[in-house]
Motif scaffolding. Structure first.
Motif, PDB file in Angstrom:
ATOM      1  N   GLU A  46      51.777  76.508  13.061  1.00 27.67           N
ATOM      2  CA  GLU A  46      52.802  76.565  14.103  1.00 27.67           C
ATOM      3  C   GLU A  46      53.247  75.174  14.566  1.00 27.67           C
ATOM      4  O   GLU A  46      54.034  75.060  15.496  1.00 27.67           O
ATOM      5  CB  GLU A  46      52.280  77.360  15.301  1.00 27.67           C
ATOM      6  CG  GLU A  46      52.038  78.814  14.981  1.00 27.67           C
ATOM      7  CD  GLU A  46      51.516  79.602  16.163  1.00 27.67           C
ATOM      8  OE1 GLU A  46      51.365  79.036  17.274  1.00 27.67           O
ATOM      9  OE2 GLU A  46      51.251  80.803  15.984  1.00 27.67           O
ATOM     10  N   GLY A  47      52.706  74.130  13.944  1.00 29.06           N
ATOM     11  CA  GLY A  47      53.137  72.783  14.271  1.00 29.06           C
ATOM     12  C   GLY A  47      52.319  72.077  15.328  1.00 29.06           C
ATOM     13  O   GLY A  47      52.705  71.010  15.799  1.00 29.06           O
ATOM     14  N   HIS A  48      51.184  72.632  15.706  1.00 30.02           N
ATOM     15  CA  HIS A  48      50.312  71.978  16.687  1.00 30.02           C
ATOM     16  C   HIS A  48      49.494  70.883  16.004  1.00 30.02           C
ATOM     17  O   HIS A  48      49.113  71.016  14.850  1.00 30.02           O
ATOM     18  CB  HIS A  48      49.351  72.991  17.336  1.00 30.02           C
ATOM     19  CG  HIS A  48      50.031  74.033  18.136  1.00 30.02           C
ATOM     20  ND1 HIS A  48      50.290  73.895  19.486  1.00 30.02           N
ATOM     21  CD2 HIS A  48      50.535  75.254  17.780  1.00 30.02           C
ATOM     22  CE1 HIS A  48      50.910  74.968  19.922  1.00 30.02           C
ATOM     23  NE2 HIS A  48      51.063  75.807  18.917  1.00 30.02           N
ATOM     24  N   ARG A  49      49.229  69.841  16.747  1.00 30.75           N
ATOM     25  CA  ARG A  49      48.314  68.795  16.293  1.00 30.75           C
ATOM     26  C   ARG A  49      46.908  69.256  16.670  1.00 30.75           C
ATOM     27  O   ARG A  49      46.638  69.516  17.842  1.00 30.75           O
ATOM     28  CB  ARG A  49      48.671  67.466  16.949  1.00 30.75           C
ATOM     29  CG  ARG A  49      50.043  66.966  16.502  1.00 30.75           C
ATOM     30  CD  ARG A  49      50.568  65.843  17.362  1.00 30.75           C
ATOM     31  NE  ARG A  49      49.623  64.731  17.392  1.00 30.75           N
ATOM     32  CZ  ARG A  49      49.635  63.801  18.345  1.00 30.75           C
ATOM     33  NH1 ARG A  49      50.510  63.851  19.318  1.00 30.75           N
ATOM     34  NH2 ARG A  49      48.761  62.823  18.306  1.00 30.75           N
ATOM     35  N   VAL A  50      46.021  69.353  15.681  1.00 29.42           N
ATOM     36  CA  VAL A  50      44.698  69.941  15.887  1.00 29.42           C
ATOM     37  C   VAL A  50      43.627  69.083  15.216  1.00 29.42           C
ATOM     38  O   VAL A  50      43.824  68.597  14.111  1.00 29.42           O
ATOM     39  CB  VAL A  50      44.623  71.366  15.276  1.00 29.42           C
ATOM     40  CG1 VAL A  50      43.254  71.993  15.501  1.00 29.42           C
ATOM     41  CG2 VAL A  50      45.718  72.253  15.807  1.00 29.42           C
ATOM     42  N   GLU A  51      42.512  68.921  15.904  1.00 30.44           N
ATOM     43  CA  GLU A  51      41.326  68.317  15.309  1.00 30.44           C
ATOM     44  C   GLU A  51      40.132  69.208  15.624  1.00 30.44           C
ATOM     45  O   GLU A  51      39.993  69.681  16.752  1.00 30.44           O
ATOM     46  CB  GLU A  51      41.059  66.920  15.882  1.00 30.44           C
ATOM     47  CG  GLU A  51      42.031  65.863  15.411  1.00 30.44           C
ATOM     48  CD  GLU A  51      41.954  65.561  13.925  1.00 30.44           C
ATOM     49  OE1 GLU A  51      40.878  65.792  13.311  1.00 30.44           O
ATOM     50  OE2 GLU A  51      42.967  65.106  13.374  1.00 30.44           O
ATOM     51  N   VAL A  52      39.284  69.430  14.625  1.00 30.60           N
ATOM     52  CA  VAL A  52      38.026  70.136  14.837  1.00 30.60           C
ATOM     53  C   VAL A  52      36.932  69.074  14.914  1.00 30.60           C
ATOM     54  O   VAL A  52      36.745  68.301  13.977  1.00 30.60           O
ATOM     55  CB  VAL A  52      37.728  71.140  13.702  1.00 30.60           C
ATOM     56  CG1 VAL A  52      36.359  71.793  13.917  1.00 30.60           C
ATOM     57  CG2 VAL A  52      38.827  72.200  13.614  1.00 30.60           C
TER      58      VAL A  52
END
Length: 193
Positions: A46-52
């Protein structure tokens, strides 16, 4: 339509920049990391910037040298909390599948976020130890049972369950996708998507 306007319409910024920390706490092999990666995939689509911020990776690269005493576990959780807050304040969804066994450590991380203004959601992946020990993803329960490992959270070291998490997932009763969808729904409800 001019070449400039055609180019700008196809080259729109697609990143959503609302940051937040989603801390998934629970016993070893509860499903925290699996849920985090499932949710990360959906958010990225969906275009979110994500880090795990995977607890094992943090221990290897940022908290190397720390043991598993209460003080070392607290230090590790605070380091991860600092990183998560930093990411969240900069528009990243920080998904944190980390045991964080002590309530005071988790509360300190929540307070850090409150002080910075970064949204913080605590999710308790409430998988019972009996189910976790059967899953035994990393073989920790087997090592503990064989006497090769001491201090296993939830077995011979304490795990203080969150009393009032933002969300409690009974992961043994639902699929990974359903668990990730429950976290996604909470993010949506809080206006963080």
């Amino acid at each position: 339509m001019t070449a400039t306007s055609a180019h700008s319409s196809t080259n729109r910024e697609t990143h959503v920049t609302t940051g937040a920390t989603v801390w998934l706490t629970g016993l070893p092999s509860a499903g925290k990391t699996t849920i985090a990666y499932e949710l990360a995939g959906r958010l990225r689509e969906e275009g979110h910037r994500v880090e795990v911020l995977d607890g094992d990776e943090i221990r290897e690269f940022i908290s190397a040298g720390l043991g598993f005493t209460r003080a070392d576990r607290h230090t590790n959780v605070q380091r991860i909390g600092f990183l998560a807050d930093l990411l969240a304040r900069n528009g990243v969804k920080a998904l944190v599948p980390v045991i964080a066994p002590y309530a005071d450590s988790r509360e300190a991380v929540r307070k850090r976020h409150q002080e910075s203004g970064a949204p913080y959601i605590e999710v308790h992946v409430a998988t019972p130890v009996e189910v976790c020990s059967v899953r035994d993803v990393k073989g920790l329960y087997a090592k503990q049972a064989a006497g090769e490992l001491k201090g296993l959270t939830g077995v011979d070291d304490p795990y203080e369950e969150p009393e009032s998490p933002d969300l409690r997932i009974e992961h043994r009763n639902q699929t990974v996708q359903e668990s990730a969808a429950a976290v996604y729904a909470l993010l949506s409800e809080r206006g963080l998507l």
